[in-house]
Design a protein around this motif. Structure first.
Motif, PDB file in Angstrom:
ATOM      1  N   SER A  55       0.809  -1.221   0.000  1.00 52.28           N
ATOM      2  CA  SER A  55       0.000   0.000   0.000  1.00 52.28           C
ATOM      3  C   SER A  55       0.844   1.273   0.000  1.00 52.28           C
ATOM      4  N   ASP A  56       2.152   1.158   0.285  1.00 54.14           N
ATOM      5  CA  ASP A  56       3.015   2.342   0.259  1.00 54.14           C
ATOM      6  C   ASP A  56       3.384   2.755  -1.168  1.00 54.14           C
ATOM      7  N   LEU A  57       3.047   1.920  -2.145  1.00 55.06           N
ATOM      8  CA  LEU A  57       3.361   2.234  -3.534  1.00 55.06           C
ATOM      9  C   LEU A  57       2.477   3.396  -3.989  1.00 55.06           C
ATOM     10  N   PRO A  58       3.075   4.477  -4.523  1.00 57.59           N
ATOM     11  CA  PRO A  58       2.263   5.634  -4.950  1.00 57.59           C
ATOM     12  C   PRO A  58       1.322   5.279  -6.093  1.00 57.59           C
ATOM     13  N   GLU A  59       0.345   6.155  -6.321  1.00 57.96           N
ATOM     14  CA  GLU A  59      -0.564   5.982  -7.460  1.00 57.96           C
ATOM     15  C   GLU A  59       0.236   5.982  -8.761  1.00 57.96           C
ATOM     16  N   LEU A  60      -0.242   5.219  -9.720  1.00 56.08           N
ATOM     17  CA  LEU A  60       0.445   5.149 -11.008  1.00 56.08           C
ATOM     18  C   LEU A  60       0.224   6.438 -11.785  1.00 56.08           C
ATOM     19  N   PRO A  61       1.283   6.944 -12.446  1.00 55.27           N
ATOM     20  CA  PRO A  61       1.113   8.179 -13.220  1.00 55.27           C
ATOM     21  C   PRO A  61       0.262   7.941 -14.467  1.00 55.27           C
ATOM     22  N   ALA A  62      -0.485   8.975 -14.845  1.00 55.81           N
ATOM     23  CA  ALA A  62      -1.294   8.913 -16.065  1.00 55.81           C
ATOM     24  C   ALA A  62      -0.523   9.561 -17.205  1.00 55.81           C
ATOM     25  N   ALA A  63      -0.901   9.247 -18.410  1.00 54.66           N
ATOM     26  CA  ALA A  63      -0.225   9.804 -19.587  1.00 54.66           C
ATOM     27  C   ALA A  63      -0.457  11.313 -19.653  1.00 54.66           C
ATOM     28  N   PRO A  64       0.556  12.085 -20.050  1.00 51.97           N
ATOM     29  CA  PRO A  64       0.372  13.537 -20.189  1.00 51.97           C
ATOM     30  C   PRO A  64      -0.576  13.847 -21.342  1.00 51.97           C
ATOM     31  N   ASP A  65      -1.105  15.082 -21.343  1.00 49.10           N
ATOM     32  CA  ASP A  65      -2.011  15.488 -22.419  1.00 49.10           C
ATOM     33  C   ASP A  65      -1.319  15.443 -23.774  1.00 49.10           C
ATOM     34  N   ASP A  66      -0.034  15.802 -23.792  1.00 55.65           N
ATOM     35  CA  ASP A  66       0.723  15.766 -25.045  1.00 55.65           C
ATOM     36  C   ASP A  66       1.936  14.862 -24.860  1.00 55.65           C
ATOM     37  N   PRO A  67       1.772  13.556 -25.104  1.00 49.57           N
ATOM     38  CA  PRO A  67       2.882  12.629 -24.866  1.00 49.57           C
ATOM     39  C   PRO A  67       3.965  12.683 -25.932  1.00 49.57           C
ATOM     40  N   PRO A 116      -6.703  -2.657 -22.139  1.00 51.04           N
ATOM     41  CA  PRO A 116      -8.165  -2.810 -22.203  1.00 51.04           C
ATOM     42  C   PRO A 116      -8.652  -3.755 -21.101  1.00 51.04           C
ATOM     43  N   GLY A 117      -9.608  -3.288 -20.311  1.00 45.42           N
ATOM     44  CA  GLY A 117     -10.144  -4.116 -19.236  1.00 45.42           C
ATOM     45  C   GLY A 117      -9.345  -4.056 -17.954  1.00 45.42           C
ATOM     46  N   ALA A 118      -8.245  -3.314 -17.932  1.00 45.28           N
ATOM     47  CA  ALA A 118      -7.429  -3.158 -16.717  1.00 45.28           C
ATOM     48  C   ALA A 118      -6.955  -1.703 -16.651  1.00 45.28           C
ATOM     49  N   ARG A 119      -6.244  -1.381 -15.597  1.00 46.51           N
ATOM     50  CA  ARG A 119      -5.838   0.004 -15.366  1.00 46.51           C
ATOM     51  C   ARG A 119      -4.629   0.389 -16.216  1.00 46.51           C
ATOM     52  N   ASP A 120      -4.747   1.507 -16.961  1.00 46.25           N
ATOM     53  CA  ASP A 120      -3.639   2.025 -17.762  1.00 46.25           C
ATOM     54  C   ASP A 120      -2.638   2.737 -16.848  1.00 46.25           C
ATOM     55  N   PHE A 121      -1.392   2.835 -17.318  1.00 42.69           N
ATOM     56  CA  PHE A 121      -0.414   3.650 -16.603  1.00 42.69           C
ATOM     57  C   PHE A 121       0.633   4.173 -17.571  1.00 42.69           C
ATOM     58  N   PHE A 122       1.422   5.108 -17.087  1.00 44.21           N
ATOM     59  CA  PHE A 122       2.424   5.771 -17.905  1.00 44.21           C
ATOM     60  C   PHE A 122       3.731   5.811 -17.132  1.00 44.21           C
ATOM     61  N   VAL A 123       4.836   5.476 -17.807  1.00 45.79           N
ATOM     62  CA  VAL A 123       6.154   5.539 -17.174  1.00 45.79           C
ATOM     63  C   VAL A 123       6.914   6.700 -17.813  1.00 45.79           C
ATOM     64  N   PRO A 124       7.128   7.799 -17.070  1.00 45.70           N
ATOM     65  CA  PRO A 124       7.881   8.922 -17.645  1.00 45.70           C
ATOM     66  C   PRO A 124       9.278   8.488 -18.073  1.00 45.70           C
ATOM     67  N   ALA A 125       9.795   9.123 -19.122  1.00 42.74           N
ATOM     68  CA  ALA A 125      11.088   8.728 -19.692  1.00 42.74           C
ATOM     69  C   ALA A 125      12.201   8.728 -18.649  1.00 42.74           C
ATOM     70  N   GLU A 126      12.173   9.715 -17.737  1.00 43.36           N
ATOM     71  CA  GLU A 126      13.243   9.799 -16.736  1.00 43.36           C
ATOM     72  C   GLU A 126      13.157   8.695 -15.686  1.00 43.36           C
ATOM     73  N   ARG A 127      12.029   7.961 -15.669  1.00 42.93           N
ATOM     74  CA  ARG A 127      11.862   6.858 -14.718  1.00 42.93           C
ATOM     75  C   ARG A 127      12.233   5.500 -15.328  1.00 42.93           C
ATOM     76  N   LEU A 128      12.406   5.448 -16.627  1.00 41.23           N
ATOM     77  CA  LEU A 128      12.804   4.189 -17.276  1.00 41.23           C
ATOM     78  C   LEU A 128      14.266   3.898 -16.943  1.00 41.23           C
ATOM     79  N   ARG A 129      14.572   2.661 -16.593  1.00 40.20           N
ATOM     80  CA  ARG A 129      15.933   2.308 -16.203  1.00 40.20           C
ATOM     81  C   ARG A 129      16.618   1.381 -17.202  1.00 40.20           C
ATOM     82  N   GLU A 130      15.948   0.338 -17.650  1.00 42.40           N
ATOM     83  CA  GLU A 130      16.542  -0.560 -18.647  1.00 42.40           C
ATOM     84  C   GLU A 130      15.480  -1.468 -19.219  1.00 42.40           C
ATOM     85  N   ALA A 131      15.856  -2.154 -20.294  1.00 39.04           N
ATOM     86  CA  ALA A 131      14.992  -3.183 -20.884  1.00 39.04           C
ATOM     87  C   ALA A 131      15.865  -4.366 -21.253  1.00 39.04           C
ATOM     88  N   ARG A 132      15.266  -5.559 -21.187  1.00 38.04           N
ATOM     89  CA  ARG A 132      16.019  -6.770 -21.527  1.00 38.04           C
ATOM     90  C   ARG A 132      15.044  -7.844 -21.973  1.00 38.04           C
TER      91      ARG A 132
END
Length: 198
Positions: A55-67, A116-132
């Motif tokens: 429950s300490d996890l903050p609310e997920l960010p939403a997409a900006p108006d102009d992504p 679709p059917g679940a909660r959307d979220f947005f990861v700001p570019a400065e929060r991305l760390r890596e992909a593999r």
């Protein structure tokens, strides 16, 4: 004694063998249904308990108006999120534990995750760390490289989110694009912090 007389007792035995103890059968079926209901209830309680622990996890960010302009897009499946580096520690808070179809869009602003059917979220570019590429995340194991794992920071926690494209050949391009974006942001952040060379 005729053959017909010999067959009569056999026919009677076969007829009596068809008798079923319905009370015992109904009891077993009812017991099995109660056991299944108990297991389902325990799983649901465990899910709720895990959610309350997170429950300490903050609310997920939403997409900006102009992504910004879309760089890459992908359709596929979202397989869940875990604590980074701990592929069995599933995160369920804010709907992150729900599997779903997914539409990913990578822009200059970040990663837009539409489910679709679940909660959307947005990861700001400065929060991305890596992909593999990886083969598993909590509750889902595939062939080597079958999952695109995106590591991102949310609050004070690093999270791994697992995605699988409908066209798995796209995974490598996503890894390259996300890691290039992260490298560019890290370089910019470092140069801004250190200031101009003297």
């Amino acid at each position: 004694m005729t053959t017909a007389n010999l067959l009569l007792p056999l026919a009677a035995e076969q007829k009596s063998a068809d008798v079923t103890d319905w009370a015992a059968r109904i009891g077993w079926v009812a017991g099995l249904l109660l056991f299944v209901a108990l297991v389902y209830w325990l799983m649901r309680q465990g899910w709720k308990w895990r959610g309350s622990l997170q429950s300490d996890l903050p609310e997920l960010p939403a997409a900006p108006d102009d992504p910004g302009e879309a760089g890459l897009t992908m359709t596929g499946r979202y397989h869940g999120s875990t604590t980074a580096g701990q592929w069995l520690d599933r995160i369920v808070a804010h709907g992150l534990g729900a599997r779903s179809r997914v539409e990913l869009t990578l822009t200059d602003a970040g990663l837009d995750v539409v489910r679709p059917g679940a909660r959307d979220f947005f990861v700001p570019a400065e929060r991305l760390r890596e992909a593999r590429l990886d083969k598993g995340i909590a509750g889902k194991v595939l062939a080597e490289g079958g999952l695109l794992i995106v590591t991102w920071e949310h609050g004070d926690r690093l999270i791994d989110s697992g995605f699988r494209s409908d066209r798995s050949a796209e995974h490598a391009a996503w890894v390259d694009a996300l890691n290039s974006m992260n490298k560019s942001i890290t370089t910019h952040r470092t140069s801004t912090t250190e200031g101009p060379a003297r």
